[in-house]
Scaffold this motif. Sequence first.
Motif: not given
Length: 460
Positions: A92, A120, A123, A127, A129-132, A134-136
């Motif tokens: 993370e 990166a 997205t 969207e 949204e940010f993939d951090n 294992s979660g978005r």
Amino acid sequence: MDIRTLLDCLADLDRDMLQRDAAVRVLLLGALAGEHVLLIGPPGTAKSELARRLHRVFAGARYFERLLTRFSVPEELFGPLSLRALEDDRYERLTDGFLPTAQVAFLDEVFKANSAILNALLTLLNEREFDNGSGRVVVPLISVVGATNEVPDDEALQAFYDRFALRVPVEPVDDAHFAALLQLPAELPQPCPRLEAQALEGLRTRAAALPLPQSVLEQLVEARALCAAQQITVSDRRWRKLAALLQVQAASRLAADDADATVSPWDLWVLPYVLAARPAQVPMLRDWFLAGVGQAVPVDVLWLVRATEAFEKQLEIETSAPASSDDEGAGKLALARAIAGPGAHNVGQGLVRMVADQARKRYSGLHLAARGAQVQEVLDRAVAALQAVQATAEAMRTQAHAHAWLPPTWRDAIEAVHRDNVRTLAQLRARLQGVAEGFAELPVDPALAAVEPAAVQILA
């Protein structure tokens, strides 16, 4: 947001920004609509200043700025890895203070970033949204302002390029504004924070409920045909974004409780910055708007010009025609001039004028009346055309000034064309009036037979 707030924001953004009135309007409109804006132009053209001003319009908005290079690493944009999370086998990032927590961001040389960063960003921009790990996570992003010196040709970058719904060419100031550029203050005034990010959702909800009038739909159909003819490929998604931008303009002009907001054809000024794939295509689409909405088209006066010239030529012929075919009149005139001499006084000059008048051909009253009627017919058409362009000019001026979003330079361009149209027809009217007066002043001989002259031939 009401019209007063909108005008204040635009004035703040545009203050001391020479020839950037279109850019500041695109930036603010993009932010209100939740779209991203790409500024395209050489270094030193105030691209970063434009982005910083946009940030300051929003009260309490968090800002992020970064210059990207091919050596940039994800940590520079998205934050460093969390060591505590790594201890727990989680990958993370600590995003506080970085792009994922920003509301307004400026990314300079945005296409020079490597593929890891661009992927990166795709997205995050699209969207929100940010993939951090294992979660978005959802990001609070209002708008990203990107900057580039040139449009990328690499096919791999086209998807990222398309994420910018609005693309604005930014050029150095021209020669006419160079002196003003040199006299700008060292510290430029900055906007006041007038907008709340939380209010944007309500604005967009109101905007989405506004219908597109038939007149606007017809012009969009025309614009689509123009793009096809010019081989400008526009995706369905881009057309939808354009429609949403038109609705946001309409909603932003009126108070939240006003139910009478309507999309106007004048909202289409933003069309070039949505549809143009390249900066070179913007002027053509701008001209389409100026002509189609602002009716800024030079008036067709070819027939009137030819008619005026034909009557002027006929007047010249009839004014200079001699009284007879022999040289008697010319001889008398030469004698009078010799008597008067080069330094003649009023008496001598009067003698010349008297003999010259007697040497001119004379016409019947019917001839003068017929010529007057012929000229009057053309003059009436010129007056009617002048009244029409005056009415159009006044209507376009009123509508252009009433539209808060329209860039002032575009409004000035529209007014300039209409002023030229009025001036052109006013000059033709004056010339025709002069011709009518000239025919009326031709010498008359009541004893002449009343023969109506042939009509003056006007080239088609």
